[in-house]
Design an enzyme around this catalytic site. Structure first.
Site, short mmCIF file in Angstrom:
data_model
loop_
_atom_site.label_atom_id
_atom_site.label_comp_id
_atom_site.label_asym_id
_atom_site.label_seq_id
_atom_site.Cartn_x
_atom_site.Cartn_y
_atom_site.Cartn_z
N HIS A 96 45.80 49.41 30.99
CA HIS A 96 44.48 49.28 31.60
C HIS A 96 44.63 48.40 32.83
CE1 HIS A 96 39.87 48.66 30.92
NE2 HIS A 96 40.18 48.54 32.21
N HIS B 210 43.74 48.68 37.11
CA HIS B 210 43.23 49.39 38.28
C HIS B 210 44.09 48.96 39.47
CE1 HIS B 210 39.46 50.50 36.16
NE2 HIS B 210 39.73 49.39 35.49
N HIS C 19 36.43 54.17 30.07
CA HIS C 19 35.84 52.86 29.82
C HIS C 19 34.56 53.07 29.00
CE1 HIS C 19 38.50 51.59 33.02
NE2 HIS C 19 37.97 50.39 33.14
N GLU D 2 32.25 48.11 27.30
CA GLU D 2 32.56 46.84 28.00
C GLU D 2 31.23 46.10 28.16
OE1 GLU D 2 33.79 47.38 32.09
OE2 GLU D 2 34.55 45.33 32.27
N ASP E 61 41.95 43.99 36.37
CA ASP E 61 41.99 43.78 37.83
C ASP E 61 42.58 42.39 38.08
OD1 ASP E 61 40.27 46.16 38.84
OD2 ASP E 61 39.12 45.31 37.18
N1 HPA Z 1 35.15 48.09 34.52
C1 HPA Z 1 34.66 49.19 35.07
N2 HPA Z 1 35.09 49.67 36.21
C2 HPA Z 1 36.07 49.04 36.84
C3 HPA Z 1 36.61 47.89 36.33
C4 HPA Z 1 36.13 47.40 35.09
O1 HPA Z 1 36.56 46.36 34.56
N3 HPA Z 1 37.57 47.51 37.20
C5 HPA Z 1 37.60 48.40 38.19
N4 HPA Z 1 36.69 49.33 37.99
ZN ZN Z 2 38.88 48.56 33.81
#
Ligand code: HPA
Ligand code: ZN
Length: 343
Positions: free
Chosen positions: A24, A26, A204, A207, A286
């Protein structure tokens, strides 16, 4: 005259990072401020933040959207194939130092095509770094094309079709960006189409969004892994289902704290997820924005959540189990983990 011996300082041995997979991540979220300024200069772009320190000061987020605003803004510096190659190369160099042996890397094509940067530029640029990654860094890689869930499903479908000439480089599709108000069901047809093209599916979910979004990702998008997924604990039936099916969760502890999905690392539900029998993995999301790469996440769990070495090794093992690896490479990497000395 007495000679003064230099005092030998007692330092704790620094444990070398465990071999692990990162599932995971990006790639745009690995854009460090220093590289952002280098690329801005190269491309004659003026960033809204005059200095690196001023930019870093903007890294104080209140939720996912407040982070996404800066994340999309800084992408303006990524314009050429060389920019994407440099971005990926910088990540791979850091990842290797953090023990990463296999990385499944998200990218956001719509965040680039919407600014006039072609998909060819993005994929060829990233691909140039990924092609030599095993040889140069000992890291095998996959690319995961993510759709932006806060954009229309028709745009996601057009992106998928535009990516068809690049599918030899892309193993999987994912779903990211602002979660609340953008449930997975919106993308059912896009994911059906992706599967028909031979792509694997992740998304995703859970979250910031509710447990029902995780059910939708499983039942409608037919995902093989859930990215984040931490809110599954609000639904005992869902938690039991994820445990019974051993559907992996790609959990990102430092990200969850920075985006305030959890209050502090000490409150993180990762131990509860493991206790419930889920296949949990640890990832950085990230890292340039959230204060650490993947080994830093493991170390934060050790020091701030009190996880012991056995549990951290289990998490590293889970990362290989949950990866979309061929069985030979998986066995090889698990053997490397087992042979890795305990500090
Ligand atoms: N969540 C959703 N979208 C995203 C994230 C994240 O943590 N990081 C980059 N795009
Ligand atoms: Zn993410």
């Amino acid at each position: 005259m007495a000679t003064h011996q230099p005092r030998t300082r007692k330092t704790r041995p620094v444990p070398t990072p465990l071999p692990k997979a990162e599932l995971h991540l990006h790639i745009e979220g690995t854009l460090e401020p220093e590289l952002a300024f280098t690329l801005a200069e190269r491309n004659d772009i003026t960033l809204p933040h005059p200095t690196i320190d001023a930019l870093r000061a903007a890294y104080s987020f209140t939720d996912l959207q407040s982070f996404l605003n800066l994340y999309y803004e800084l992408m303006a510096v990524l314009r050429t194939e060389a920019d994407f190659t440099d971005l990926a190369e910088a990540y791979l160099t850091r990842a290797a130092a953090q023990g990463v042996r296999h990385a499944e890397i998200f990218f956001d094509p719509q965040a680039h095509t919407s600014r006039g940067v072609s998909l060819d530029t993005v994929v060829n640029g990233l691909g140039a770094a990924l092609d030599t990654s095993l040889e140069r860094h000992g890291i095998s890689t996959h690319l995961i094309l993510c759709f932006l869930r806060d954009r229309p499903a028709t745009e996601a479908l057009a992106t998928l079709h535009a990516a068809r000439p690049h599918l030899h480089r892309i193993s999987t599709v994912g779903l990211d960006s602002a979660e609340l108000g953008h449930p997975p069901e919106k993308f059912t047809h896009v994911f059906d189409t992706a599967r028909a093209l031979g792509l694997r599916c992740v998304a995703h979910a859970g979250e910031e969004g509710p447990a029902s979004y995780i059910w939708q990702a499983l039942n409608l998008l037919k995902v093989e892994r859930v990215d984040h997924g931490i809110r599954c604990l609000e639904d005992p039936e869902l938690t039991a289902h994820l445990a019974a099916t051993q559907t992996p969760l790609t959990v990102c502890p430092l990200s969850n704290v920075r985006l305030r999905a959890v209050n502090t690392l000490a409150d993180h539900p990762l131990p509860a997820l493991m206790d419930a029998g889920l296949l949990v993995t640890v990832n950085s999301d990230d890292p340039a924005y959230f204060g650490g790469y993947v080994h830093d996440n493991y170390e934060a769990l050790r020091h701030r959540l009190g996880l012991d070495e056995t549990t951290l090794r289990q998490l590293a093992r889970n990362s290989f189990t949950a990866a979309f690896l061929d069985p030979r490479r998986r066995d090889e990497l698990i053997a490397q983990l087992d042979a890795h000395p305990t500090p």
